[in-house]
Write an enzyme that holds these catalytic residues in place. Sequence first.
Site, PDB file in Angstrom:
ATOM      1  N   ALA A   1      11.685  12.505   2.279  1.00  0.00           N
ATOM      2  CA  ALA A   1      11.908  11.100   1.949  1.00  0.00           C
ATOM      3  C   ALA A   1      12.487  10.334   3.127  1.00  0.00           C
ATOM      4  CB  ALA A   1      12.847  10.987   0.742  1.00  0.00           C
TER       5      ALA A   1
ATOM      6  N   GLU B   1       9.923  -4.732  -9.522  1.00  0.00           N
ATOM      7  CA  GLU B   1       8.520  -4.494  -9.843  1.00  0.00           C
ATOM      8  C   GLU B   1       8.376  -4.025 -11.288  1.00  0.00           C
ATOM      9  OE1 GLU B   1       4.777  -1.597  -8.541  1.00  0.00           O
ATOM     10  OE2 GLU B   1       6.511  -1.789  -7.216  1.00  0.00           O
TER      11      GLU B   1
ATOM     12  N   SER C   1       2.419   9.234  -7.886  1.00  0.00           N
ATOM     13  CA  SER C   1       3.837   8.876  -7.961  1.00  0.00           C
ATOM     14  C   SER C   1       4.689   9.585  -6.915  1.00  0.00           C
ATOM     15  CB  SER C   1       4.367   9.207  -9.367  1.00  0.00           C
ATOM     16  OG  SER C   1       3.708   8.448 -10.348  1.00  0.00           O
TER      17      SER C   1
ATOM     18  N   PRO D   1      -5.205   8.608  -1.773  1.00  0.00           N
ATOM     19  CA  PRO D   1      -6.162   9.384  -2.575  1.00  0.00           C
ATOM     20  C   PRO D   1      -5.590  10.710  -3.088  1.00  0.00           C
ATOM     21  CG  PRO D   1      -7.266   8.434  -0.677  1.00  0.00           C
ATOM     22  CD  PRO D   1      -5.802   8.135  -0.511  1.00  0.00           C
TER      23      PRO D   1
ATOM     24  N   ALA E   1       0.841  -1.197   0.000  1.00  0.00           N
ATOM     25  CA  ALA E   1       0.000   0.000   0.000  1.00  0.00           C
ATOM     26  C   ALA E   1       0.876   1.247   0.000  1.00  0.00           C
ATOM     27  CB  ALA E   1      -0.937  -0.009   1.211  1.00  0.00           C
TER      28      ALA E   1
ATOM     29  N   THR F   1      -3.782  -3.393  -5.207  1.00  0.00           N
ATOM     30  CA  THR F   1      -3.982  -4.730  -5.768  1.00  0.00           C
ATOM     31  C   THR F   1      -3.987  -5.778  -4.654  1.00  0.00           C
ATOM     32  OG1 THR F   1      -2.877  -4.069  -7.803  1.00  0.00           O
ATOM     33  CG2 THR F   1      -3.035  -6.432  -7.368  1.00  0.00           C
TER      34      THR F   1
END
Length: 383
Positions: free
Chosen positions: A183, A248, A137, A133, A129, A163
Amino acid sequence: MPLQIHRSSWSDDDLEDFRDLARTFCQKELTPNQERWIEAKQVDRELWTKSGEVGLLAISIPEEYGGGGGTFAHEAVLYEEQARSGDGAWGVSVHNGIVAHYLLAYANEEKKREWLPKFASGEFVGAVAMTEPGTGSDLQGIKTRAVRDGDSYVINGAKTFITNGAHADLVVVAVKTDPDAGAQGVSLIAVETSTPGFRRGRVLDKVGLKGQDTAELFFDDVRVPAENLLGEQEGLGFVQLMQQLPQERLIIAVTAVAGMEAAIDQTIAYTKDRTAFGRPVFNFQNTKFTLAEAATEAAVSRAFLDQCIERHLRGELDVQGAAMAKLWTTERVNKVVDDCLQLFGGYGYMTEYPIARAWADIRISRIFGGTSEIMKEIISRTL
């Protein structure tokens, strides 16, 4: 004969035997259930335990943690066969190739031995996750917060576009542990979905991948043990994400190339069978030229993908290489499948035809895992 008739450079006899297993499973368990899963907006929960029983889960996780002891090559074979079966519903690449590897790389030893065998059996389904909302990116802009409270973290926030969201038993959640540190304030925490305060929202209605349980997730004072933090300290989440994102993005490229090849195979078969003006559609110059271009696009993409897989198997695939692979293959597959659909005429727009579902399903490939625009930004930094 399928378009990709040559064995990939990274394959061997054992992998081709595994391909037979994966192909049989996908044709038997995935292809016949597409319409039903689209209606339900999710696969059957039993699919996960079935696939675990035959050895298709956690296949690149070491055997000491209950996995298959394979490599990324085994993952690539499975995702290729899934794509060729026409399935866009089963979120196995997220479970196998992404979430399991976050746990393998960053969870403590006790948690790895607790969670990974459940991933291998299908008892646990994994999700990651990141997206919220209000953020896509821009992972530095996430708002979901985790506050340390004694030997626990208390998590509050919301995630979307997740997903495996409806089935997930464990979610790797990107959170802010220090909201003022940019970050450096991002951490990853594993949350078991049986934890009080966790709740699922709706399964989202998408343009494509309609059988996949892409969902909203909510965290309301979710209290998890401090040892669920992935990594030895807070603030490592962004670095961990950057370390895992190349795999990924390579997974997305694998699916894109296999999807390209499958679409061309379907279109060749259809145009040779379908007649117009008294002759097969394949015999028209426009059809032959379109398919010649598509086959060339697929061949070039396959060569680059195989090179990237070889690099990844050697531990040499870097961020920019993975970004190039994702950018090139996803842009190409969108063009190729659109051109193939055109050759089906009106039938290409009918959802009972696999080409129509493929056309809708592959559109997201230019968005998830980092948009094409983000891929260009990543690549440009190295120029």
